[in-house]
Design an enzyme around this catalytic site. Structure first.
Site, PDB file in Angstrom:
ATOM      1  N   LYS A  68       0.848  -1.199   0.000  1.00 53.80           N
ATOM      2  CA  LYS A  68       0.000   0.000   0.000  1.00 53.80           C
ATOM      3  C   LYS A  68       0.881   1.246   0.000  1.00 53.80           C
ATOM      4  CE  LYS A  68      -1.669   1.678   4.059  1.00 53.80           C
ATOM      5  NZ  LYS A  68      -1.234   3.059   4.266  1.00 53.80           N
ATOM      6  N   ASN A  69       1.947   1.218   0.786  1.00 54.27           N
ATOM      7  CA  ASN A  69       2.772   2.422   0.968  1.00 54.27           C
ATOM      8  C   ASN A  69       3.770   2.644  -0.149  1.00 54.27           C
ATOM      9  OD1 ASN A  69       1.279   2.813   3.214  1.00 54.27           O
ATOM     10  ND2 ASN A  69       2.835   2.131   4.666  1.00 54.27           N
ATOM     11  N   ARG A 141      -4.224  10.745   3.085  1.00 56.22           N
ATOM     12  CA  ARG A 141      -3.185  11.782   3.129  1.00 56.22           C
ATOM     13  C   ARG A 141      -2.459  11.896   1.806  1.00 56.22           C
ATOM     14  NH1 ARG A 141      -2.119  13.511   7.574  1.00 56.22           N
ATOM     15  NH2 ARG A 141       0.019  14.036   7.085  1.00 56.22           N
ATOM     16  N   CYS A 165      -4.986  10.912  11.132  1.00 59.67           N
ATOM     17  CA  CYS A 165      -5.793   9.774  11.589  1.00 59.67           C
ATOM     18  C   CYS A 165      -5.472   9.562  13.065  1.00 59.67           C
ATOM     19  CB  CYS A 165      -5.541   8.536  10.753  1.00 59.67           C
ATOM     20  SG  CYS A 165      -3.905   7.866  10.947  1.00 59.67           S
ATOM     21  N   ASP A 355       4.364   0.421  12.153  1.00 60.55           N
ATOM     22  CA  ASP A 355       3.149  -0.250  11.681  1.00 60.55           C
ATOM     23  C   ASP A 355       3.080  -1.699  12.126  1.00 60.55           C
ATOM     24  OD1 ASP A 355       3.788   1.440   8.545  1.00 60.55           O
ATOM     25  OD2 ASP A 355       2.807   2.171  10.346  1.00 60.55           O
ATOM     26  N   VAL A 377       7.678   6.936  16.766  1.00 61.15           N
ATOM     27  CA  VAL A 377       7.394   7.623  15.491  1.00 61.15           C
ATOM     28  C   VAL A 377       6.115   8.465  15.573  1.00 61.15           C
ATOM     29  CG1 VAL A 377       6.913   7.293  13.019  1.00 61.15           C
ATOM     30  CG2 VAL A 377       8.593   5.825  14.180  1.00 61.15           C
TER      31      VAL A 377
HETATM   32  C1  EPZ Z   1       4.192   6.663   6.046  1.00 61.86           C
HETATM   33  O1  EPZ Z   1       3.425   7.717   6.639  1.00 61.86           O
HETATM   34  C2  EPZ Z   1       3.249   5.461   6.007  1.00 61.86           C
HETATM   35  N1  EPZ Z   1       2.067   5.809   5.269  1.00 61.86           N
HETATM   36  C3  EPZ Z   1       2.844   5.090   7.432  1.00 61.86           C
HETATM   37  O2  EPZ Z   1       2.071   3.897   7.377  1.00 61.86           O
HETATM   38  C4  EPZ Z   1       4.086   4.776   8.244  1.00 61.86           C
HETATM   39  O3  EPZ Z   1       3.713   4.550   9.572  1.00 61.86           O
HETATM   40  C5  EPZ Z   1       5.046   5.990   8.188  1.00 61.86           C
HETATM   41  O4  EPZ Z   1       5.349   6.345   6.833  1.00 61.86           O
HETATM   42  C6  EPZ Z   1       6.351   5.691   8.905  1.00 61.86           C
HETATM   43  O5  EPZ Z   1       7.000   4.608   8.344  1.00 61.86           O
HETATM   44  C7  EPZ Z   1       2.129   5.812   3.927  1.00 61.86           C
HETATM   45  O6  EPZ Z   1       3.138   5.563   3.307  1.00 61.86           O
HETATM   46  C8  EPZ Z   1       0.858   6.150   3.208  1.00 61.86           C
HETATM   47  P1  EPZ Z   1       6.210  10.115   8.120  1.00 61.86           P
HETATM   48  P2  EPZ Z   1       3.938   9.225   6.583  1.00 61.86           P
HETATM   49  O7  EPZ Z   1       6.144  11.339   7.298  1.00 61.86           O
HETATM   50  O8  EPZ Z   1       4.706   9.436   5.333  1.00 61.86           O
HETATM   51  C9  EPZ Z   1       6.266  13.490  11.526  1.00 61.86           C
HETATM   52  C10 EPZ Z   1       0.219   2.512   7.736  1.00 61.86           C
HETATM   53  O9  EPZ Z   1      -0.299   1.999   8.739  1.00 61.86           O
HETATM   54  N2  EPZ Z   1       6.182  14.491  10.449  1.00 61.86           N
HETATM   55  O10 EPZ Z   1       7.408   9.254   8.011  1.00 61.86           O
HETATM   56  O11 EPZ Z   1       2.799  10.112   6.865  1.00 61.86           O
HETATM   57  C11 EPZ Z   1       4.957  12.699  11.679  1.00 61.86           C
HETATM   58  O12 EPZ Z   1       4.013  13.393  12.397  1.00 61.86           O
HETATM   59  C12 EPZ Z   1       0.700   3.973   7.776  1.00 61.86           C
HETATM   60  O13 EPZ Z   1       0.384   1.933   6.655  1.00 61.86           O
HETATM   61  C13 EPZ Z   1       6.210  15.840  10.796  1.00 61.86           C
HETATM   62  O14 EPZ Z   1       6.319  16.194  11.972  1.00 61.86           O
HETATM   63  O15 EPZ Z   1       4.917   9.210   7.853  1.00 61.86           O
HETATM   64  C14 EPZ Z   1       5.432  11.434  12.361  1.00 61.86           C
HETATM   65  O16 EPZ Z   1       5.543  11.653  13.737  1.00 61.86           O
HETATM   66  C15 EPZ Z   1       0.433   4.616   9.080  1.00 61.86           C
HETATM   67  N3  EPZ Z   1       6.086  16.758   9.800  1.00 61.86           N
HETATM   68  C16 EPZ Z   1       6.804  11.235  11.750  1.00 61.86           C
HETATM   69  O17 EPZ Z   1       7.227  12.495  11.203  1.00 61.86           O
HETATM   70  C17 EPZ Z   1       5.967  16.397   8.470  1.00 61.86           C
HETATM   71  O18 EPZ Z   1       5.851  17.270   7.594  1.00 61.86           O
HETATM   72  C18 EPZ Z   1       6.838  10.167  10.653  1.00 61.86           C
HETATM   73  O19 EPZ Z   1       5.936  10.526   9.651  1.00 61.86           O
HETATM   74  C19 EPZ Z   1       5.948  15.016   8.140  1.00 61.86           C
HETATM   75  C20 EPZ Z   1       6.054  14.076   9.151  1.00 61.86           C
END
Ligand code: EPZ
Length: 483
Positions: A68-69, A141, A165, A355, A377
């Site tokens: 999915k990701n 998102r 979410c 995850d 995370v």
């Molecule tokens: C991706 O989310 C995945 N989703 C998530 O999977 C996964 O948990 C995550 O990466 C970490 O591996 C998809 O790919 C669609 P991040 P993403 O940006 O890209 C903070 C699932 O269950 N952050 O790596 O949204 C954020 O709040 C999902 O399949 C900021 O602060 O994750 C978090 O604490 C859930 N500012 C951390 O970084 C920003 O601009 C990691 O987020 C961006 C992120």
């Protein structure tokens, strides 16, 4: 026995919180229920509830397809090409359907020449309206990642208010800062965000405050056609990121990675379409592995590969699970005997993925002793444990996290910790799915519990688990769909 949702409302009322808070909580639940039905409908899941008779080991073989990701991002990348792209191994999940509808709104012709394949033709990209995108995106998102490709194709990108979410606020500040560094102008309005690039986009030096997956993808999808070279430091290097880089390179991009989370991208004037088979979904594979462990089962996960699951396999073995690696998949099984407690820290790749913690925690409720899971995370990814406690688990969440001498991952202000004491027998209950991974962990809990459980908001699970109902059937689970 007080049902989980009534318990929550009662505790809120007893806490004397203002009625509008209760109304807000109910509103969130109502919206989630709506999202669940929509998500289910997108993949033909008509039922909103499943009734599970627990206590039967899951045994048999299932297949996992593309991640999915990755698949959703690969579909967005097709917007950057001047010619059609063919994506293979596409999972039949509702998030893919969301992106298909959004691409269609931007004039990309999306067809399926064969099962599990998508042909994406971006020859006639055109502007779409805020309202249209907002309606199509729902709580997904993914719209944020359309920015770079749309700026290159249309000079403008409109992003509806994304919202988060239930696992965290999920801000997009890293994304916006990166786009500004490329020379884009970001205008916030009540509808959402309007991004333009009147002078085009140029290479930039960007260092991420945290190796965010989404922000790294944002930079990759923007830099590949920007003027000049981009240097991205503290990048995410998840297998899905490397697979996206492989796709962009197939399209004609120039990208090289260095050992210390640094990625260089040399912009090019044009890109062509790609043909690519998506990397397998390691989150789904790890989830079924946890199900095998918690139900004392034996599941062959076709399509799973060892390399992308190294860290998970280590923890799986430490808990007492067994696995055999084969050419075309991995067999996960409970070898008998007692499960062992572990201490796990979620982390960015190659650490233990955030995850994976929710499905694993269900198995840890059956381990003999005290396990600790540090979530580093996301700031709110233990909400799902309330329902597990209703089912008899002994889980205490420490909202400010826990110090621990044997920590490897640097502490983050937002982290929390869950202390799981086992083994405690689980019993059936009525629970409502709060988020994707929480939902799958409820399925595992219901399958390993004694008695009957009723799980609602089922559609949320179809956002990321392809044909999970058919797979439960294939693995001999005892259940029926309702409503
Ligand atoms: C991706 O989310 C995945 N989703 C998530 O999977 C996964 O948990 C995550 O990466 C970490 O591996 C998809 O790919 C669609 P991040 P993403 O940006 O890209 C903070 C699932 O269950 N952050 O790596 O949204 C954020 O709040 C999902 O399949 C900021 O602060 O994750 C978090 O604490 C859930 N500012 C951390 O970084 C920003 O601009 C990691 O987020 C961006 C992120």
């Amino acid at each position: 026995m007080i049902r989980a949702s009534r318990a929550r409302t009662l505790s809120i009322r007893r806490s004397g919180l203002r009625p509008d808070y209760t109304r807000r909580v109910d509103l969130v639940s109502v919206n989630l229920a709506k999202d669940a039905r929509k998500a289910g409908a997108r993949v033909g899941l008509k039922s909103d509830a499943i009734v599970v008779e627990g206590g039967k080991p899951l045994t048999g073989r299932i297949e996992v397809r593309g991640a999915k990701n990755l698949a959703t991002k690969a579909m967005v990348a097709a917007l950057l090409g001047d010619t059609p792209s063919l994506l293979q191994g596409v999972p039949e999940i509702s998030d893919v359907d969301v992106v298909t509808r959004m691409l269609d709104a931007y004039g990309v012709a999306v067809t399926s020449p064969a099962e599990g394949e998508l042909l994406l033709d971006p020859s006639n990209v055109l502007k779409a309206h805020f309202a249209q995108i907002d309606a199509l995106a729902g709580s997904s998102r993914i719209p944020i990642l359309f920015c770079g490709p749309l700026l290159h194709r249309l000079g403008e990108a409109l992003i509806p208010d994304l919202g988060g979410c239930r696992i965290g606020d999920r801000p997009i500040d890293f994304h916006m800062d990166a786009l500004r560094a490329f020379g884009a102008i970001v205008d916030k309005s009540y509808e959402g965000i309007r991004i333009t690039a009147p002078n085009g986009l140029h290479g930039a030096n960007i260092e991420l405050p945290f190796p965010s997956v989404g922000a790294t993808e944002q930079v990759l999808l923007t830099a590949v056609r920007a003027q000049g070279v981009t240097e991205l430091k503290n990048a995410a290097i998840e297998p899905e990121i490397m697979d996206l880089i492989a796709i962009l390179q197939k399209m004609g991009a120039i990208i090289w990675t260095e050992a210390n989370r640094t990625i260089f991208i040399e912009g090019v004037d044009s890109l062509s379409g790609y043909t690519h088979r998506a990397i397998f979904d390691r989150n789904e594979a790890a989830s079924w592995a946890a199900a095998a462990l918690a139900t004392h089962g034996d599941i062959y996960v076709g399509g799973a590969k060892q390399l992308e699951l190294m860290t998970f396999l280590n923890v799986f073995r430490k808990v007492g699970g067994a696995f055999d690696v084969h050419e075309d998949g991995i067999r996960f099984y409970h070898p008998g005997g007692q499960l062992h407690p572990v201490q796990v820290e979620t982390d960015v790749h190659p650490g233990f993925m955030t995850d994976w913690q929710q499905p694993l925690i269900v198995a840890l409720t059956q381990a003999d002793g005290v396990s600790i899971v540090h979530e580093t995370v996301y700031e709110n990814r233990f909400g799902f444990t309330d329902a597990l406690v209703d089912m008899g688990a002994d889980i205490v969440v420490h909202k400010d996290g826990l110090e621990s001498i044997s920590r490897r991952v640097p502490r983050r202000k937002l982290e929390q910790a869950a202390v799981i004491t086992g083994p405690t027998p689980l019993h059936g209950a009525d629970v409502r799915v709060p988020d994707l991974r929480g939902g799958f962990s409820y399925l595992i809990a219901a399958l390993s519990a004694s008695g009957t459980s009723r799980i609602t908001n089922l559609g949320i699970i179809s956002r990321g688990y392809e044909r999970f109902v058919e797979k439960l059937e294939a693995l001999g689970a005892d259940f029926r769909l309702e409503g």
